[in-house]
Design a protein around this motif. Structure first.
Motif, PDB file in Angstrom:
ATOM      1  N   ILE A 125       0.986  -1.117   0.052  1.00 54.41           N
ATOM      2  CA  ILE A 125      -0.022   0.076   0.189  1.00 54.41           C
ATOM      3  C   ILE A 125       0.873   1.177  -0.077  1.00 54.41           C
ATOM      4  O   ILE A 125       0.342   2.230  -0.647  1.00 54.41           O
ATOM      5  CB  ILE A 125      -0.834  -0.082   1.215  1.00 54.41           C
ATOM      6  CG1 ILE A 125      -2.099  -1.231   0.974  1.00 54.41           C
ATOM      7  CG2 ILE A 125      -1.433   1.290   1.335  1.00 54.41           C
ATOM      8  CD1 ILE A 125      -2.783  -1.339   2.351  1.00 54.41           C
ATOM      9  N   MET A 126       1.990   1.237   0.814  1.00 53.99           N
ATOM     10  CA  MET A 126       2.855   2.440   0.860  1.00 53.99           C
ATOM     11  C   MET A 126       3.384   2.514  -0.692  1.00 53.99           C
ATOM     12  O   MET A 126       3.521   3.664  -0.937  1.00 53.99           O
ATOM     13  CB  MET A 126       3.999   2.338   1.881  1.00 53.99           C
ATOM     14  CG  MET A 126       3.558   2.338   3.385  1.00 53.99           C
ATOM     15  SD  MET A 126       4.788   2.559   4.458  1.00 53.99           S
ATOM     16  CE  MET A 126       5.350   1.092   4.125  1.00 53.99           C
ATOM     17  N   ALA A 127       3.829   1.634  -1.135  1.00 58.80           N
ATOM     18  CA  ALA A 127       4.409   1.761  -2.482  1.00 58.80           C
ATOM     19  C   ALA A 127       3.088   2.437  -3.740  1.00 58.80           C
ATOM     20  O   ALA A 127       3.469   3.012  -4.304  1.00 58.80           O
ATOM     21  CB  ALA A 127       4.988   0.468  -3.125  1.00 58.80           C
ATOM     22  N   THR A 128       1.904   1.858  -3.536  1.00 56.93           N
ATOM     23  CA  THR A 128       0.904   2.316  -4.245  1.00 56.93           C
ATOM     24  C   THR A 128       0.590   3.918  -4.058  1.00 56.93           C
ATOM     25  O   THR A 128       0.477   4.706  -4.710  1.00 56.93           O
ATOM     26  CB  THR A 128      -0.217   1.573  -3.938  1.00 56.93           C
ATOM     27  OG1 THR A 128       0.057   0.264  -4.127  1.00 56.93           O
ATOM     28  CG2 THR A 128      -1.668   1.773  -4.896  1.00 56.93           C
ATOM     29  N   GLN A 129       0.743   4.058  -2.571  1.00 61.48           N
ATOM     30  CA  GLN A 129       0.411   5.462  -2.347  1.00 61.48           C
ATOM     31  C   GLN A 129       1.572   6.223  -2.974  1.00 61.48           C
ATOM     32  O   GLN A 129       1.154   7.517  -3.457  1.00 61.48           O
ATOM     33  CB  GLN A 129       0.446   5.604  -0.907  1.00 61.48           C
ATOM     34  CG  GLN A 129      -0.733   5.177  -0.191  1.00 61.48           C
ATOM     35  CD  GLN A 129      -0.993   5.027   1.285  1.00 61.48           C
ATOM     36  OE1 GLN A 129       0.231   5.195   1.769  1.00 61.48           O
ATOM     37  NE2 GLN A 129      -2.058   5.036   1.859  1.00 61.48           N
ATOM     38  N   SER A 130       2.621   5.959  -2.695  1.00 57.15           N
ATOM     39  CA  SER A 130       3.890   6.606  -3.564  1.00 57.15           C
ATOM     40  C   SER A 130       4.005   6.944  -4.919  1.00 57.15           C
ATOM     41  O   SER A 130       4.059   8.109  -5.468  1.00 57.15           O
ATOM     42  CB  SER A 130       5.287   6.034  -2.962  1.00 57.15           C
ATOM     43  OG  SER A 130       5.364   5.766  -1.852  1.00 57.15           O
ATOM     44  N   VAL A 131       3.539   5.954  -5.717  1.00 59.92           N
ATOM     45  CA  VAL A 131       3.266   6.270  -6.976  1.00 59.92           C
ATOM     46  C   VAL A 131       2.161   7.265  -7.341  1.00 59.92           C
ATOM     47  O   VAL A 131       2.248   8.078  -8.142  1.00 59.92           O
ATOM     48  CB  VAL A 131       2.658   4.561  -7.843  1.00 59.92           C
ATOM     49  CG1 VAL A 131       2.351   4.766  -9.127  1.00 59.92           C
ATOM     50  CG2 VAL A 131       4.057   3.862  -7.510  1.00 59.92           C
ATOM     51  N   ALA A 132       1.135   7.039  -6.629  1.00 61.26           N
ATOM     52  CA  ALA A 132      -0.188   7.896  -6.694  1.00 61.26           C
ATOM     53  C   ALA A 132       0.367   9.266  -6.502  1.00 61.26           C
ATOM     54  O   ALA A 132      -0.105  10.586  -7.283  1.00 61.26           O
ATOM     55  CB  ALA A 132      -1.337   7.811  -5.778  1.00 61.26           C
TER      56      ALA A 132
END
Length: 201
Positions: A125-132
């Motif tokens: 989730i942290m990686a997904t949020q970073s990409v967003a």
């Protein structure tokens, strides 16, 4: 830029889906990607990856491949065949009709690895949020540069199709597709009142 100037840029950004028949210079695209990479990220691991499509043939190939998966999904939903074709055609036009597109991907290659599902899920989730966050930088930079852009989340429904069509590295997971171009339409929208979304303690 002042805070009020920055907020004005944020308020002015809109999702634009119709573009002029005018290419976006490579230098401008490079500047947008540079803005994207300065987003904050979990552990500063910068899990974003970008595939830039300025070639019409490549955009057409991707739009058709994604359209086939979209058609199969909608057909499985028992949607009316005419409605299926309308939605697939609209999706195809949005992707192929833009002068440029950027497929935004996520890679877990540099993220922390945990043996348990709870922490592994949080790391993802942290990686997904970073990409967003990188996408937000890109969209704001595009607006400031006089470009229109639209965040399309369709790659989330067919990341394998995107990877195979573009021959992306195995660890690149497609998260979004950003269409870009000089706008051929004006868009206006509103936001819910701030007090409807905030609790103060």
């Amino acid at each position: 830029m002042s805070l009020s100037g920055l907020i004005e840029v944020m308020r002015g950004r809109r999702s634009v889906r119709r573009y002029q028949d005018r290419p976006v210079p490579e230098a401008v695209l490079g500047a947008l990607l540079d803005a994207a990479r300065w987003a904050p990220s979990a552990h500063n691991r910068q899990p974003w990856r970008f595939a830039v499509l300025t070639d019409l043939v490549q955009r057409d190939r991707l739009a058709r491949a994604m359209g086939e998966r979209f058609r199969a999904d909608l057909t499985a939903d028992r949607l009316d065949p005419d409605a299926v074709e309308r939605q697939v055609s609209r999706s195809y036009q949005r992707i192929s009709g833009a002068p440029a597109a950027i497929v935004v991907c996520m890679s877990m290659a540099d993220m922390d690895v945990y043996p348990d599902a709870r922490r592994a899920g949080a790391e993802r989730i942290m990686a997904t949020q970073s990409v967003a966050l990188a996408v937000q930088n890109l969209l704001l930079a595009a607006h400031q540069a006089g470009l229109g852009a639209c965040w399309i989340c369709a790659p989330l429904f067919c990341p394998d199709v995107v990877r195979d069509t573009l021959a992306l590295p195995a660890d690149w997971e497609a998260q979004a597709l950003i269409t870009l171009g000089y706008p051929a339409q004006e868009k206006h929208s509103e936001r819910a009142p701030l007090e409807a979304k905030v609790l103060w303690f």
